[in-house]
Motif scaffolding. Sequence first.
Motif, mmCIF file in Angstrom:
data_model
loop_
_atom_site.group_PDB
_atom_site.id
_atom_site.type_symbol
_atom_site.label_atom_id
_atom_site.label_comp_id
_atom_site.label_asym_id
_atom_site.label_seq_id
_atom_site.Cartn_x
_atom_site.Cartn_y
_atom_site.Cartn_z
ATOM 1 N N HIS A 240 -36.928 2.136 -4.905
ATOM 2 C CA HIS A 240 -37.275 0.716 -4.227
ATOM 3 C C HIS A 240 -37.403 0.810 -2.729
ATOM 4 C CE1 HIS A 240 -35.362 -0.933 -7.811
ATOM 5 N NE2 HIS A 240 -35.457 -2.301 -7.247
ATOM 6 N N CYS B 116 -41.964 -0.502 -10.174
ATOM 7 C CA CYS B 116 -40.878 -1.906 -9.541
ATOM 8 C C CYS B 116 -40.902 -1.898 -7.663
ATOM 9 C CB CYS B 116 -39.765 -1.040 -9.588
ATOM 10 S SG CYS B 116 -38.434 -0.582 -11.600
ATOM 11 N N CYS B 117 -39.328 -1.768 -7.163
ATOM 12 C CA CYS B 117 -39.256 -2.561 -6.207
ATOM 13 C C CYS B 117 -40.500 -1.206 -4.637
ATOM 14 C CB CYS B 117 -38.350 -3.308 -5.978
ATOM 15 S SG CYS B 117 -38.155 -4.137 -6.390
ATOM 16 N N PHE C 235 -40.148 -2.673 -14.889
ATOM 17 C CA PHE C 235 -38.706 -1.762 -15.095
ATOM 18 C C PHE C 235 -39.563 -1.551 -16.437
ATOM 19 C CE2 PHE C 235 -34.471 -1.776 -16.733
ATOM 20 C CZ PHE C 235 -34.337 -0.448 -15.676
ATOM 21 N N CYS D 21 -32.997 1.424 -9.843
ATOM 22 C CA CYS D 21 -33.926 1.317 -11.028
ATOM 23 C C CYS D 21 -34.108 2.550 -12.112
ATOM 24 C CB CYS D 21 -34.401 -0.146 -11.021
ATOM 25 S SG CYS D 21 -33.396 -1.106 -10.190
ATOM 26 N N GLY E 94 -36.546 -10.607 -10.669
ATOM 27 C CA GLY E 94 -35.381 -10.632 -11.218
ATOM 28 C C GLY E 94 -36.115 -9.584 -11.724
ATOM 29 N N CYS E 95 -35.510 -8.692 -12.788
ATOM 30 C CA CYS E 95 -35.611 -7.181 -13.849
ATOM 31 C C CYS E 95 -35.944 -8.241 -14.846
ATOM 32 C CB CYS E 95 -34.915 -6.657 -13.822
ATOM 33 S SG CYS E 95 -33.051 -6.873 -12.360
ATOM 34 N N GLY F 186 -39.676 -8.983 -7.029
ATOM 35 C CA GLY F 186 -39.396 -7.708 -7.439
ATOM 36 C C GLY F 186 -40.168 -8.050 -8.763
ATOM 37 N N CYS F 187 -39.155 -7.622 -10.355
ATOM 38 C CA CYS F 187 -40.010 -7.564 -11.428
ATOM 39 C C CYS F 187 -40.810 -9.007 -12.448
ATOM 40 C CB CYS F 187 -38.978 -7.462 -12.847
ATOM 41 S SG CYS F 187 -38.514 -4.970 -11.985
ATOM 42 N N CYS G 186 -36.880 -6.764 -4.039
ATOM 43 C CA CYS G 186 -35.863 -7.584 -4.046
ATOM 44 C C CYS G 186 -35.013 -7.845 -3.317
ATOM 45 C CB CYS G 186 -34.642 -7.376 -6.006
ATOM 46 S SG CYS G 186 -35.542 -6.814 -7.041
ATOM 47 N N MET H 298 -30.847 -8.192 -14.639
ATOM 48 C CA MET H 298 -30.232 -6.735 -15.665
ATOM 49 C C MET H 298 -28.941 -6.203 -14.743
ATOM 50 S SD MET H 298 -30.588 -3.322 -15.076
ATOM 51 C CE MET H 298 -32.309 -2.284 -13.974
ATOM 52 N N SER H 299 -29.364 -5.928 -13.617
ATOM 53 C CA SER H 299 -28.816 -4.866 -12.491
ATOM 54 C C SER H 299 -27.843 -5.877 -11.408
ATOM 55 C CB SER H 299 -29.896 -4.212 -11.436
ATOM 56 O OG SER H 299 -30.206 -5.203 -10.587
ATOM 57 N N LYS I 42 -27.449 -5.510 -8.876
ATOM 58 C CA LYS I 42 -28.083 -5.833 -7.665
ATOM 59 C C LYS I 42 -28.110 -7.310 -7.961
ATOM 60 C CE LYS I 42 -30.958 -2.837 -7.452
ATOM 61 N NZ LYS I 42 -33.180 -2.448 -7.365
HETATM 62 NI NI1 CUV Z 1 -35.757 -4.005 -7.261
HETATM 63 S S1 CUV Z 1 -33.489 -4.607 -10.025
HETATM 64 S S2 CUV Z 1 -35.279 -4.030 -11.645
HETATM 65 S S3 CUV Z 1 -36.511 -3.255 -9.485
HETATM 66 S S4 CUV Z 1 -36.188 -6.371 -9.967
HETATM 67 FE FE1 CUV Z 1 -36.841 -4.896 -11.065
HETATM 68 FE FE2 CUV Z 1 -36.953 -4.737 -8.703
HETATM 69 FE FE3 CUV Z 1 -34.182 -5.812 -11.179
HETATM 70 FE FE4 CUV Z 1 -34.983 -3.270 -10.642
#
Ligand code: CUV
Length: 625
Positions: A262, A297-298, A315, A336, A443-444, A473-474, A515, A549-550, A552
């Motif tokens: 990240h 990822c980020c 991800f 992640c 999001g993820c 993000g993803c 993100c 999923m996270s 965050k």
């Molecule tokens: Ni912070 S939080 S899987 S990489 S977007 Fe991707 Fe983006 Fe979710 Fe993690």
Amino acid sequence: MGKNVSERSIDPATRAMLLEADRAGIETAWDRFDKQQPQCGFGILGVCCRNCNMGPCRIDPFGEGADRGVCGATADIIVARNLLRMIAAGAAAHSDHARDAVLAFKKMAEGEAEGYQIKDGAKMNALAAEYGISPEGRSPEEVALELANVLLSEFGKQEGPITFTRRAPAKRQSVWEKAGIDPRGVDREIVECMHRTHIGVDNDPVHLLLHGLRTSISDGWGGSMIATDVQDVLFGTPTPVMSESNLGVLKSDEVNIIVHGHEPILSEMIVAAAEDPEMVALAIEMGAKGISVSGICCTGNEVLMRHGIPTAGNFLQQELAVITGAVEAMVVDVQCIMPALGNLAGCYHTKFISTSPKADFPGTLRMEYHEEKALETAREIVRAAVENYPNRDPGRVNIPREKSGCMVGFSAEAILGALGGTPQPLVDAIVSGSIKGVGAVVGCNNPKVQHDFGHVNLVRELIRNDVLVVTTGCNAIACAKAGLLLPEAAKEAGPGLRPICEALGVPPVLHMGSCVDISRILVLAAALANHLGVDISDLPAAGAAPEWMSEKAVSIGAYVIASGVYTVLGTVPPVLGSPEVTSVLTKGVEGVVGASFAVEPDPFKAAKLMIAKIEEKREGLGLSA
Ligand code: CUV
Ligand code: SF4
């Protein structure tokens, strides 16, 4: 192995690598997910509590067994407390990342961080002005140092408000004040989350949830926003740039280095070190044609946005990248990053290099990064990757062909710049109805749902209906792989949105970053609302996290609704065990902050929900449907 690969992902490169994993007898997150079935019903509903050692306690969702924990906590209390802890963890991740960015900025100002510099002085001065710091008669480094110190003090600010929340429209600020959720420093809010959820403290679900909103605002309009802005000062504010995406960006005849996680703090240096002629010469000596850096990822999004460094995937593709057999080094920082990578890298020649003093994993080569010698460490990492090239077994290399072009780099500044420095053209397009509104899709990935299916289909539905999409993000990576970040994707947009994109030469889906860069979306929303003299909750806008999923993402979802934007979740959060919490999040909270959550796994139905909300907001503003 369980499901067939086409059920697992819509992405052809991912499908190809899942077949390869099967052939090689290698397990991925999808297989481990299958082995977890059936997942714990108490956990899914959020009614399991381990907050003290009289427990663990769980509530019987069928109403036949225990209806409260040993301490007397009900399902409502347990679910709300668990959710608050998720928000705290998510806000902590974003904001601790922000802290490290500010600390690097400070070391740079003190002349102790070789390789870092002030890349966007204008942005730094604008930030300084927000804090009442005058650049008059002082060197940029002096301004930077004072700014770094006030930014650092924001984290632990004991009394509100925190400065960046003043970027929100005045109406939004008073919504927060009235609800008692105008936040103090993010460190204080997170500590209070942990305190309140300790046994025997806060036991009112609504009271707990309000603090959750307050904490999330201190992330979105605090920690995350600080991360974005300081990184822009240090590494440059993104402007549109072309690049490529998906596993096909890996090179069969070059040293492949993947940066994953990240933080751009180290990956920026890796990008620089990989361009060093000495390193390139070494790569050639080792039999490679050069050095290729790509992201996942980020961290990947950060270097994609600023340098056009290709993204190898999102991800769920992190393991698949190693399975190509063509990755010399998977370099990770924080968040992640699957611990599974250690074992996996051991089956290939890939070096799994962990760099953060905070994050260790089994099977990694530790090459700890510190600002004082970041460039030196980056060089050592690149050298380790290059020297690993001769260990690559060409017989095991299997790089999928798929890759897609993408146009990225749409910071709020870049978007406003493209519009001529004012949101007016965008407002005009929204008023005329050519653009119905704005959808923020983020999001993820999550193996609970088909990889990228929700992301890509939701976004396609929105643009087809003349909703301009902003993404991070993803989701952004999923869109890139699907070709939706190309100006040509305007063809997929509705009759109103299409000609606007074509005239501006931009895609109908704007990649705004990582993100933490959802803060850019907040800044853009605030600019629009302020321009119109309304609150963010009045704007024809809606958000979604189709495959989140996270933890965050939980903090993000909370601050997005707290900012006044209706948000549709594609995977179900662990709250259904509490009728009260579910009802507050999907209905009651609307009366407090002017927005609520919905849960809709079907992306086509989710798009309908978002469009209906956008229509409702248009009507509220007196605009035609
Ligand atoms: Ni912070 S939080 S899987 S990489 S977007 Fe991707 Fe983006 Fe979710 Fe993690
Ligand atoms: Fe059980 Fe209450 Fe302890 Fe949670 S806090 S484990 S519900 S006794």
